[in-house]
Write a protein that holds these residues in place. Structure first.
Motif, PDB file in Angstrom:
ATOM      1  N   ASN A 137      -6.657  12.752  -2.738  1.00 51.86           N
ATOM      2  CA  ASN A 137      -5.325  12.562  -2.768  1.00 51.86           C
ATOM      3  C   ASN A 137      -4.801  13.379  -4.157  1.00 51.86           C
ATOM      4  N   THR A 162      -3.254  12.822  -6.903  1.00 51.26           N
ATOM      5  CA  THR A 162      -3.595  12.515  -8.118  1.00 51.26           C
ATOM      6  C   THR A 162      -4.895  13.227  -8.701  1.00 51.26           C
ATOM      7  N   HIS A 220       3.052   6.618  -7.128  1.00 52.49           N
ATOM      8  CA  HIS A 220       2.669   5.733  -8.098  1.00 52.49           C
ATOM      9  C   HIS A 220       3.631   5.375  -9.338  1.00 52.49           C
ATOM     10  N   ASP A 255       5.724   1.556  -8.993  1.00 55.67           N
ATOM     11  CA  ASP A 255       5.695   0.622 -10.217  1.00 55.67           C
ATOM     12  C   ASP A 255       6.782   0.196 -10.780  1.00 55.67           C
ATOM     13  N   THR A 309      -1.525  -1.006  -4.450  1.00 51.81           N
ATOM     14  CA  THR A 309      -2.788  -0.146  -3.817  1.00 51.81           C
ATOM     15  C   THR A 309      -2.302   1.236  -3.693  1.00 51.81           C
ATOM     16  N   TYR A 310      -2.709   2.356  -4.255  1.00 55.96           N
ATOM     17  CA  TYR A 310      -2.493   3.726  -4.319  1.00 55.96           C
ATOM     18  C   TYR A 310      -3.666   4.574  -3.843  1.00 55.96           C
ATOM     19  N   ASP A 311      -3.363   5.584  -2.814  1.00 56.97           N
ATOM     20  CA  ASP A 311      -4.503   6.398  -2.689  1.00 56.97           C
ATOM     21  C   ASP A 311      -3.659   7.421  -1.575  1.00 56.97           C
ATOM     22  N   ALA A 338      -0.365   7.968  -2.904  1.00 56.42           N
ATOM     23  CA  ALA A 338      -0.677   8.249  -4.490  1.00 56.42           C
ATOM     24  C   ALA A 338       0.376   9.017  -5.174  1.00 56.42           C
ATOM     25  N   SER A 339       1.324   9.718  -4.496  1.00 55.47           N
ATOM     26  CA  SER A 339       2.157  10.467  -4.964  1.00 55.47           C
ATOM     27  C   SER A 339       3.574   9.481  -5.583  1.00 55.47           C
ATOM     28  N   ASP A 362       4.644  14.909  -9.154  1.00 53.85           N
ATOM     29  CA  ASP A 362       3.353  14.780  -9.803  1.00 53.85           C
ATOM     30  C   ASP A 362       3.308  15.494 -11.042  1.00 53.85           C
ATOM     31  N   TYR A 388       0.901  -1.140  -0.038  1.00 56.66           N
ATOM     32  CA  TYR A 388      -0.029   0.188  -0.061  1.00 56.66           C
ATOM     33  C   TYR A 388       0.812   1.436   0.072  1.00 56.66           C
ATOM     34  N   THR A 400       4.759  14.537 -14.311  1.00 60.04           N
ATOM     35  CA  THR A 400       4.460  13.147 -15.092  1.00 60.04           C
ATOM     36  C   THR A 400       3.648  13.484 -16.395  1.00 60.04           C
TER      37      THR A 400
END
Length: 265
Positions: free
Chosen positions: A183, A185, A55, A59, A78-80, A52-53, A205, A49, A208
């Motif tokens: 979040n 994102t 991501h 990955d 799981t991102y949030d 979100a930042s 962010d 977990y 991206t």
């Protein structure tokens, strides 16, 4: 040379071609990197977990970690928002590793008795973003007080929201906020889509997408977020969880994080 020796040489040659063909087939699937000889072989599944930042960076880290441990299956991360993830973990979500965008939400998990020794691994700062072309004519943080603009920020409960509150307070700006998102994102998505004139997101962010423009904010260095990570005490795969945390904090992990714009903790 006898016929028996000729047949033996031909067999060895064919065997070599067969091995070469197998190597080529493996190469088509991408290189498989065996773990160093001093590492335990990791198997099973690993559930992470992460804020979100993280991501893009996580990955990539997960992909590299799987290549290093081909018998291990890292589940889709799981991102949030960190506060949402912390709540889910406290309520029993089956995570092995938690990476938060701030220490406050990590403390929620620690205080619940689910983790004991989180370690810092990265840092991040905020930047003001506008849609490409800056249709709202935003030039600085003070413009967020203009009620004629559509402004989106992270909710105060999530790390980017807490940092935004600090940044605005330090600048003496009372933002006219149209919506608070759960979040970072979501803030980025709204600004990139032109649904908002401005927002505050992390530097990582903003980098991206070409659909937003970044405006540096004076005083952003006073609202730095530091990211902790921990292998959860109740992990179903404790060895893999501990190894992933060590990987993220190690030399290879730092290189990946730096490539996505994260600073040292």
């Amino acid at each position: 040379m006898g016929h028996g020796r000729t047949r033996a040489i031909a067999f060895v040659a064919l065997l070599g071609l067969g091995l070469t063909g197998c190597a080529g087939a493996a190469g088509d699937r991408g290189p498989i990197t065996a773990p160093p000889s001093d590492e335990a072989v990791l198997t099973g599944e690993l559930t992470v977990y992460a804020a979100a930042s993280l991501h893009g960076a996580f990955d990539e880290l997960a992909a590299q970690f799987e290549r290093r441990h081909p018998s291990l299956d890292v589940q889709p991360i799981t991102y949030d928002g960190s506060s949402t993830l912390a709540t889910q973990i406290v309520e029993g979500a089956p995570a092995d590793v938690f990476a938060s965008a701030d220490e406050k939400n990590m403390r929620t998990v620690v205080d619940a008795g689910l983790a004991s020794e989180p370690e810092l691994f990265a840092s991040n700062t905020l930047v003001l973003i506008v849609p490409a072309g800056d249709p709202g004519g935003v030039t600085g943080l003070g413009d967020l007080a203009d009620p004629a603009l559509t402004v989106v920020l992270c909710a105060a409960a999530v790390p980017c929201g807490a940092a935004s509150t600090t940044l605005l307070a330090n600048a003496g700006v009372t933002a006219s906020v149209d919506s608070y998102e759960q979040n970072v994102t979501a803030v980025l998505t709204k600004v990139a889509a032109g649904e908002a004139d401005a927002g505050l997101v992390y530097v990582t962010d903003a980098a991206t997408t070409d659909e937003v423009e970044s405006i540096a904010v004076e005083g952003a260095g006073a609202a730095v977020n530091r990211y902790p990570i921990v292998a959860l005490d109740g992990s179903a795969n404790a060895d893999a969880a501990a190894a992933f945390v060590a990987f993220v904090r190690g030399d290879e992990g730092r290189k990946v994080l730096a490539s996505f714009g994260f600073g040292a903790p």
